[in-house]
Design a protein around this motif. Structure first.
Motif, mmCIF file in Angstrom:
data_model
loop_
_atom_site.group_PDB
_atom_site.id
_atom_site.type_symbol
_atom_site.label_atom_id
_atom_site.label_comp_id
_atom_site.label_asym_id
_atom_site.label_seq_id
_atom_site.Cartn_x
_atom_site.Cartn_y
_atom_site.Cartn_z
ATOM 1 N N THR A 1 0.824 -1.211 0.000
ATOM 2 C CA THR A 1 0.000 0.000 0.000
ATOM 3 C C THR A 1 0.856 1.258 0.000
ATOM 4 N N ASP A 2 0.326 2.280 -0.636
ATOM 5 C CA ASP A 2 0.887 3.631 -0.573
ATOM 6 C C ASP A 2 -0.102 4.455 0.245
ATOM 7 N N PHE B 1 -5.822 -1.414 4.715
ATOM 8 C CA PHE B 1 -5.360 -0.041 4.905
ATOM 9 C C PHE B 1 -5.872 0.466 6.248
ATOM 10 N N GLU B 2 -5.317 1.602 6.691
ATOM 11 C CA GLU B 2 -5.633 2.147 8.013
ATOM 12 C C GLU B 2 -6.743 3.203 7.933
ATOM 13 N N GLU C 1 -6.057 9.684 2.519
ATOM 14 C CA GLU C 1 -6.722 10.080 1.280
ATOM 15 C C GLU C 1 -6.014 9.546 0.042
ATOM 16 N N ASN C 2 -6.835 9.146 -0.925
ATOM 17 C CA ASN C 2 -6.363 8.758 -2.258
ATOM 18 C C ASN C 2 -5.229 7.742 -2.203
ATOM 19 N N GLY C 3 -5.434 6.732 -1.383
ATOM 20 C CA GLY C 3 -4.444 5.672 -1.274
ATOM 21 C C GLY C 3 -4.674 4.586 -2.302
ATOM 22 N N ILE C 4 -3.606 3.918 -2.686
ATOM 23 C CA ILE C 4 -3.705 2.807 -3.619
ATOM 24 C C ILE C 4 -2.949 1.616 -3.048
ATOM 25 N N SER D 1 3.394 6.939 10.214
ATOM 26 C CA SER D 1 4.178 6.006 9.421
ATOM 27 C C SER D 1 3.414 4.688 9.251
ATOM 28 N N THR D 2 3.436 4.132 8.036
ATOM 29 C CA THR D 2 2.772 2.861 7.759
ATOM 30 C C THR D 2 3.722 1.924 7.020
#
Length: 391
Positions: A49-50, A157-158, A378-381, A67-68
């Motif tokens: 994930t980004d 995702f978080e 926001e707007n994660g892929i 941080s992820t």
């Protein structure tokens, strides 16, 4: 992942079922004692994930970057202990106990007894999804599901402080604090394509434990009620083939009284509605789901007040399946303005390696924002691949 086998129960039907004519001794063979067997599913994922996760300590405060992990391992698995026997009068009685295969707060996910007859229907007693949940139809997918599905169940995702499954944020199913609460459910046989079900939920709880009899919200024991009582869930499901086109449709409602008090007393009682439909032809399928929650109190300080919808399409050919779907949900969690919002999309595919073995992979998108921007991703892929095993 829930077992959508047809549901379950009204105690009012039991005297009729049990009074069905019993064969004479000459025709009778002793039914088998219930023998337990194992079933279930096992999933392991690799996820990339980004993420752009930020949080604020108060509205208007500076956002702090969180941080992820770039690459992660996710999982979602259950082992089901199931057993049943059919009596001489045709009544089938059984049990279903679902154990989490990894460490979870609720080690036993669902545990219920069922009684069923082809002519009378099915009754379910215990910790199980309500009738509206069991009969709901939603969007198809290519292998990665997003409506109460893989992305949030396995936490690809978080998100922030919003509650996903128990709100419209991540599902069109009528769960809403009824997380496998102890209940009584009855679902009819299917007539002319239609099947109807109803559940009575004495107290909304987390499931797995006997709830406290106190009619109040609290944390004094792990089974104490979440804040709602006297819940009723109802649903209708239609399934048929018309002119070569497979048709599925559903509609449902959920209502309950609140006894938790607090800030939302004017709209504390829970009301919720949902619907869904799916059409299929050849290997193609298209459909979607919808939920609307005009009012409801989750805790003494938070509430349900939002909506969600999903839409998707898939195509299956031989051992392959591909699909795309989209989900959007929002919930006005507190009266302080703004809404929690979550949008998701997935493009995914499946290859059947063998009986009960599916290789799944695809890309997904997510956009999370909490009320007053206290949390944002926001707007994660992302991309995910995994093995889904069923046994």
């Amino acid at each position: 992942m829930r077992n959508r086998a047809y549901a379950t129960t009204a105690l009012a039907t039991l005297p009729f079922v049990l009074s069905m004519t019993h064969p004479s001794n000459a025709e009778t063979t002793s039914p088998d004692k219930i023998k337990l067997s194992l079933s279930g599913y096992y999933q392991q994922w690799g996820v990339v994930t980004d993420q752009h996760l930020r949080s604020r300590t108060a509205p208007g405060a500076n956002a702090q970057q969180q941080s992820t992990t770039l690459v992660d391992n996710k999982h979602n698995s259950e082992v089901c202990v199931i057993g049943q026997t059919t009596l001489d009068n045709g009544l089938t009685i059984g049990v279903n106990i679902q154990l989490e295969a990894f460490t979870e707060a609720d080690t036993v996910d669902e545990s219920f007894l069922f009684l069923q007859s082809p002519t009378v229907g099915q009754a379910i007693i215990g910790d199980k999804d309500n009738a509206a949940y069991l009969l709901h139809v939603t969007a198809p997918d290519g292998g990665i599901s997003i409506d109460s599905g893989d992305t949030v169940k396995s936490r690809f995702f978080e998100t922030g402080p919003g509650v996903l499954f128990d709100s419209p944020l991540a599902t069109t199913n009528l769960r809403l604090n009824d997380n496998d609460s102890g209940k009584f459910t009855y679902i009819t046989p299917r007539f002319a394509g239609f099947q109807v079900g109803v559940s009575f939920i004495p107290e909304f709880e987390s499931g797995g434990d006997d709830n406290s009899a106190l009619t109040q919200a609290g944390s004094g024991d792990s089974g104490r009620a979440a804040g709602q009582k006297n819940g009723v869930a109802g649903g209708v499901n239609y399934r048929d083939v018309i002119g070569g086109v497979g048709v599925q449709a559903s509609g449902g409602f959920l209502r309950a009284e609140s006894f938790s008090g607090g800030a939302n007393t004017n709209n504390a009682n829970l009301l919720a509605y949902n619907a869904g439909a799916q059409l299929s032809y050849g290997g193609f399928a298209v459909g979607g789901g919808w939920m609307y929650v005009p009012q409801g109190q989750r805790t003494a300080t938070t509430r349900f007040n939002g909506s969600s919808w999903s839409a998707g399409a898939s195509y299956e050919f031989g051992p392959y399946k591909v699909g795309a779907d989209y989900f959007s949900g929002n919930n006005n969690r507190t009266p302080n303005g703004g809404k929690d919002r979550l949008d998701q999309a997935a493009l995914s595919g499946t290859y059947v390696l063998g009986p009960g073995i599916r290789l799944v992979g695809g890309l997904f998108y997510y956009n999370w924002q909490a009320e007053n921007k206290l949390s944002e991703n926001e707007n994660g892929i992302g991309a995910a691949t995994g093995l889904k095993l069923s046994f």
